[in-house]
Write a protein that holds these residues in place. Structure first.
Motif, PDB file in Angstrom:
ATOM      1  N   ARG A  34       0.848  -1.199   0.000  1.00 27.73           N
ATOM      2  CA  ARG A  34       0.000   0.000   0.000  1.00 27.73           C
ATOM      3  C   ARG A  34       0.878   1.241   0.000  1.00 27.73           C
ATOM      4  O   ARG A  34       1.931   1.275   0.617  1.00 27.73           O
ATOM      5  CB  ARG A  34      -0.917   0.014   1.216  1.00 27.73           C
ATOM      6  N   ASP A  35       0.411   2.249  -0.702  1.00 30.32           N
ATOM      7  CA  ASP A  35       1.167   3.493  -0.813  1.00 30.32           C
ATOM      8  C   ASP A  35       0.189   4.662  -0.675  1.00 30.32           C
ATOM      9  O   ASP A  35      -0.407   5.078  -1.663  1.00 30.32           O
ATOM     10  CB  ASP A  35       1.888   3.527  -2.166  1.00 30.32           C
ATOM     11  N   ARG A  39      -3.552   1.288  -3.949  1.00 28.20           N
ATOM     12  CA  ARG A  39      -3.440  -0.134  -3.633  1.00 28.20           C
ATOM     13  C   ARG A  39      -2.924  -0.868  -4.855  1.00 28.20           C
ATOM     14  O   ARG A  39      -3.244  -0.519  -5.991  1.00 28.20           O
ATOM     15  CB  ARG A  39      -4.807  -0.726  -3.244  1.00 28.20           C
ATOM     16  N   LEU A  40      -2.156  -1.918  -4.621  1.00 29.33           N
ATOM     17  CA  LEU A  40      -1.708  -2.767  -5.707  1.00 29.33           C
ATOM     18  C   LEU A  40      -2.567  -4.024  -5.717  1.00 29.33           C
ATOM     19  O   LEU A  40      -2.728  -4.688  -4.690  1.00 29.33           O
ATOM     20  CB  LEU A  40      -0.232  -3.154  -5.536  1.00 29.33           C
ATOM     21  N   VAL A  41      -3.119  -4.333  -6.879  1.00 30.81           N
ATOM     22  CA  VAL A  41      -3.974  -5.501  -7.051  1.00 30.81           C
ATOM     23  C   VAL A  41      -3.355  -6.368  -8.139  1.00 30.81           C
ATOM     24  O   VAL A  41      -2.925  -5.862  -9.181  1.00 30.81           O
ATOM     25  CB  VAL A  41      -5.403  -5.079  -7.459  1.00 30.81           C
ATOM     26  N   SER A  42      -3.285  -7.661  -7.871  1.00 25.65           N
ATOM     27  CA  SER A  42      -2.830  -8.598  -8.900  1.00 25.65           C
ATOM     28  C   SER A  42      -3.982  -9.531  -9.251  1.00 25.65           C
ATOM     29  O   SER A  42      -4.887  -9.752  -8.447  1.00 25.65           O
ATOM     30  CB  SER A  42      -1.630  -9.407  -8.410  1.00 25.65           C
ATOM     31  N   ILE A  67      -4.249   0.999  -8.113  1.00 26.75           N
ATOM     32  CA  ILE A  67      -5.526   1.697  -8.045  1.00 26.75           C
ATOM     33  C   ILE A  67      -5.391   2.849  -7.058  1.00 26.75           C
ATOM     34  O   ILE A  67      -5.046   2.631  -5.892  1.00 26.75           O
ATOM     35  CB  ILE A  67      -6.648   0.750  -7.604  1.00 26.75           C
ATOM     36  N   GLU A  68      -5.661   4.059  -7.531  1.00 23.97           N
ATOM     37  CA  GLU A  68      -5.607   5.237  -6.669  1.00 23.97           C
ATOM     38  C   GLU A  68      -7.019   5.713  -6.395  1.00 23.97           C
ATOM     39  O   GLU A  68      -7.867   5.709  -7.260  1.00 23.97           O
ATOM     40  CB  GLU A  68      -4.783   6.332  -7.339  1.00 23.97           C
TER      41      GLU A  68
END
Length: 69
Positions: A34-35, A39-42, A67-68
């Motif tokens: 997470r940033d 979010r990072l989704v794979s 995804i922001e």
């Protein structure tokens, strides 16, 4: 569960192979990456037609979306 549905919806849009036999599945959000407000989704992509995979091996690779919100 809601975030998985969202990821699949976005993931399906990110699959550029266009055929009806190509589908996205197995979406996961990676909390360790997470940033701030992203979010990072794979997710994985496959085809119902084995010949699709022989013709284009790039179909059968994981995809990643940042995804922001």
């Amino acid at each position: 569960m809601g975030s998985s549905r969202l990821a699949l919806g976005l993931g399906s849009a990110a699959v550029h192979h266009g055929g009806e036999s190509v589908y996205a599945y197995n979406a996961h959000e990676h909390p360790e990456l997470r940033d701030g407000r992203s979010r990072l989704v794979s997710f994985d992509v496959n085809s119902l037609e084995p010949d699709d995979l022989y013709a284009d091996a790039s179909i059968y690779r994981p995809r990643f979306l940042r995804i922001e919100f």
